[in-house]
Scaffold this motif. Structure first.
Motif, PDB file in Angstrom:
ATOM      1  N   VAL A 183       0.831  -1.197   0.000  1.00 17.51           N
ATOM      2  CA  VAL A 183       0.000   0.000   0.000  1.00 17.51           C
ATOM      3  C   VAL A 183       0.869   1.253   0.000  1.00 17.51           C
ATOM      4  O   VAL A 183       1.754   1.402   0.853  1.00 17.51           O
ATOM      5  CB  VAL A 183      -0.929   0.014   1.234  1.00 17.51           C
ATOM      6  CG1 VAL A 183      -1.848   1.228   1.212  1.00 17.51           C
ATOM      7  CG2 VAL A 183      -1.736  -1.276   1.309  1.00 17.51           C
ATOM      8  N   ASP A 184       0.599   2.136  -0.948  1.00 14.76           N
ATOM      9  CA  ASP A 184       1.173   3.474  -0.965  1.00 14.76           C
ATOM     10  C   ASP A 184       0.389   4.236   0.102  1.00 14.76           C
ATOM     11  O   ASP A 184      -0.649   4.829  -0.151  1.00 14.76           O
ATOM     12  CB  ASP A 184       0.978   4.074  -2.357  1.00 14.76           C
ATOM     13  CG  ASP A 184       1.658   5.403  -2.550  1.00 14.76           C
ATOM     14  OD1 ASP A 184       2.201   5.957  -1.579  1.00 14.76           O
ATOM     15  OD2 ASP A 184       1.631   5.899  -3.698  1.00 14.76           O
ATOM     16  N   ALA A 185       0.871   4.174   1.345  1.00 15.36           N
ATOM     17  CA  ALA A 185       0.051   4.505   2.511  1.00 15.36           C
ATOM     18  C   ALA A 185       0.043   5.970   2.911  1.00 15.36           C
ATOM     19  O   ALA A 185      -0.721   6.350   3.791  1.00 15.36           O
ATOM     20  CB  ALA A 185       0.507   3.656   3.704  1.00 15.36           C
TER      21      ALA A 185
ATOM     22  N   ALA B  21      -0.277  -7.580   4.675  1.00 20.11           N
ATOM     23  CA  ALA B  21      -0.438  -6.180   4.289  1.00 20.11           C
ATOM     24  C   ALA B  21       0.843  -5.439   4.643  1.00 20.11           C
ATOM     25  O   ALA B  21       1.342  -5.544   5.761  1.00 20.11           O
ATOM     26  CB  ALA B  21      -1.626  -5.555   5.005  1.00 20.11           C
ATOM     27  N   VAL B  22       1.375  -4.696   3.677  1.00 17.79           N
ATOM     28  CA  VAL B  22       2.601  -3.929   3.872  1.00 17.79           C
ATOM     29  C   VAL B  22       2.279  -2.476   3.534  1.00 17.79           C
ATOM     30  O   VAL B  22       1.960  -2.161   2.389  1.00 17.79           O
ATOM     31  CB  VAL B  22       3.744  -4.445   2.967  1.00 17.79           C
ATOM     32  CG1 VAL B  22       5.008  -3.626   3.194  1.00 17.79           C
ATOM     33  CG2 VAL B  22       3.989  -5.927   3.190  1.00 17.79           C
ATOM     34  N   MET B  23       2.352  -1.609   4.533  1.00 14.10           N
ATOM     35  CA  MET B  23       2.106  -0.184   4.340  1.00 14.10           C
ATOM     36  C   MET B  23       3.448   0.509   4.174  1.00 14.10           C
ATOM     37  O   MET B  23       4.311   0.424   5.053  1.00 14.10           O
ATOM     38  CB  MET B  23       1.376   0.409   5.547  1.00 14.10           C
ATOM     39  CG  MET B  23       0.064  -0.259   5.884  1.00 14.10           C
ATOM     40  SD  MET B  23      -1.241   0.301   4.789  1.00 14.10           S
ATOM     41  CE  MET B  23      -2.581  -0.771   5.326  1.00 14.10           C
ATOM     42  N   VAL B  24       3.638   1.189   3.043  1.00  9.23           N
ATOM     43  CA  VAL B  24       4.886   1.909   2.778  1.00  9.23           C
ATOM     44  C   VAL B  24       4.584   3.400   2.918  1.00  9.23           C
ATOM     45  O   VAL B  24       3.674   3.919   2.275  1.00  9.23           O
ATOM     46  CB  VAL B  24       5.443   1.585   1.377  1.00  9.23           C
ATOM     47  CG1 VAL B  24       6.738   2.342   1.140  1.00  9.23           C
ATOM     48  CG2 VAL B  24       5.652   0.078   1.222  1.00  9.23           C
TER      49      VAL B  24
ATOM     50  N   ALA C  46       8.799   6.966  -0.963  1.00 11.27           N
ATOM     51  CA  ALA C  46       7.908   5.856  -0.618  1.00 11.27           C
ATOM     52  C   ALA C  46       7.494   5.092  -1.874  1.00 11.27           C
ATOM     53  O   ALA C  46       7.394   3.855  -1.853  1.00 11.27           O
ATOM     54  CB  ALA C  46       6.679   6.375   0.130  1.00 11.27           C
ATOM     55  N   ASP C  47       7.278   5.799  -2.967  1.00 11.23           N
ATOM     56  CA  ASP C  47       6.896   5.149  -4.221  1.00 11.23           C
ATOM     57  C   ASP C  47       8.001   4.213  -4.712  1.00 11.23           C
ATOM     58  O   ASP C  47       7.739   3.074  -5.105  1.00 11.23           O
ATOM     59  CB  ASP C  47       6.600   6.184  -5.303  1.00 11.23           C
ATOM     60  CG  ASP C  47       5.420   7.081  -4.971  1.00 11.23           C
ATOM     61  OD1 ASP C  47       4.610   6.707  -4.098  1.00 11.23           O
ATOM     62  OD2 ASP C  47       5.312   8.155  -5.588  1.00 11.23           O
ATOM     63  N   PHE C  48       9.245   4.701  -4.679  1.00 11.27           N
ATOM     64  CA  PHE C  48      10.364   3.874  -5.144  1.00 11.27           C
ATOM     65  C   PHE C  48      10.554   2.649  -4.256  1.00 11.27           C
ATOM     66  O   PHE C  48      10.841   1.549  -4.742  1.00 11.27           O
ATOM     67  CB  PHE C  48      11.651   4.687  -5.231  1.00 11.27           C
ATOM     68  CG  PHE C  48      11.621   5.739  -6.314  1.00 11.27           C
ATOM     69  CD1 PHE C  48      11.201   5.438  -7.600  1.00 11.27           C
ATOM     70  CD2 PHE C  48      12.012   7.031  -6.036  1.00 11.27           C
ATOM     71  CE1 PHE C  48      11.168   6.396  -8.596  1.00 11.27           C
ATOM     72  CE2 PHE C  48      11.983   8.010  -7.029  1.00 11.27           C
ATOM     73  CZ  PHE C  48      11.569   7.689  -8.305  1.00 11.27           C
TER      74      PHE C  48
ATOM     75  N   VAL D   3      -1.828  -1.091  -3.971  1.00 19.01           N
ATOM     76  CA  VAL D   3      -2.903  -0.104  -3.854  1.00 19.01           C
ATOM     77  C   VAL D   3      -2.255   1.272  -3.855  1.00 19.01           C
ATOM     78  O   VAL D   3      -1.442   1.585  -2.978  1.00 19.01           O
ATOM     79  CB  VAL D   3      -3.723  -0.314  -2.564  1.00 19.01           C
ATOM     80  CG1 VAL D   3      -4.810   0.757  -2.446  1.00 19.01           C
ATOM     81  CG2 VAL D   3      -4.344  -1.706  -2.537  1.00 19.01           C
ATOM     82  N   THR D   4      -2.605   2.081  -4.864  1.00 18.24           N
ATOM     83  CA  THR D   4      -2.002   3.404  -5.009  1.00 18.24           C
ATOM     84  C   THR D   4      -2.924   4.326  -5.785  1.00 18.24           C
ATOM     85  O   THR D   4      -3.699   3.870  -6.627  1.00 18.24           O
ATOM     86  CB  THR D   4      -0.632   3.314  -5.714  1.00 18.24           C
ATOM     87  OG1 THR D   4      -0.045   4.617  -5.765  1.00 18.24           O
ATOM     88  CG2 THR D   4      -0.738   2.739  -7.109  1.00 18.24           C
TER      89      THR D   4
END
Length: 149
Positions: A5-7, A27-30, A54-56, A69-70
């Motif tokens: 997740v792009d959190a 679930a991994v929140m970045v 965070a995107d990279f 999810v973004t």
């Protein structure tokens, strides 16, 4: 299988966590260090604050078969390129068929704003948006896990 997740500005974190638990997915929140997330029900990956950091990181973690999810069309395009599924928090599934149009619209909007033009911001989020996202994520999870879980 994981849901990455792009959190930083994700409005559907709770829906993601509930479905991840139901399907037994990680679930991994970045996020970057300017945002704080509770790591109680998921793994949180925090990166330094910086343009697109965070995107990279999210893309570097993405593997074929994951779900990303973004709201960022560029991140979604890179996820698709790695063989992952990609989903917008509004419930739209990113595909090879709609990605070119979405990236073109993003480019034209950026060009308009750089020249001093104004674009409308996103409309107010509703409960129907949350429900549409949950349906779309459930469908992707069922497709990834197989309907006979």
């Amino acid at each position: 299988m994981r849901i990455l997740v792009d959190a930083d500005a994700c409005p559907v974190k709770e829906e993601i966590l509930a479905l991840a638990e139901e399907f037994g997915a990680e679930a991994v929140m970045v996020t970057d260090s300017s945002h704080l997330l509770d790591a109680g029900r998921c793994r949180v990956v925090t990166v330094d604050t910086g343009r697109d950091s965070a995107d990279f990181k999210l893309i570097s973690l993405t593997e074929a078969g994951d779900i990303v999810v973004t709201q960022d069309y560029g991140v979604a395009a890179m996820a698709l390129g790695k063989g992952a599924g990609a989903l917008h928090p509004g419930g739209m599934r990113y595909t090879d068929e709609n990605m070119d149009r979405l990236l073109l619209e993003r480019h034209l909007g950026q060009k308009l704003r750089r020249s001093g033009g104004r674009t409308r911001g996103p409309r107010r989020r509703t409960a129907a948006d949350d429900a549409a996202f949950s349906r779309a994520l459930r469908a992707l999870l069922e497709q990834s896990c197989g309907a006979g879980r």
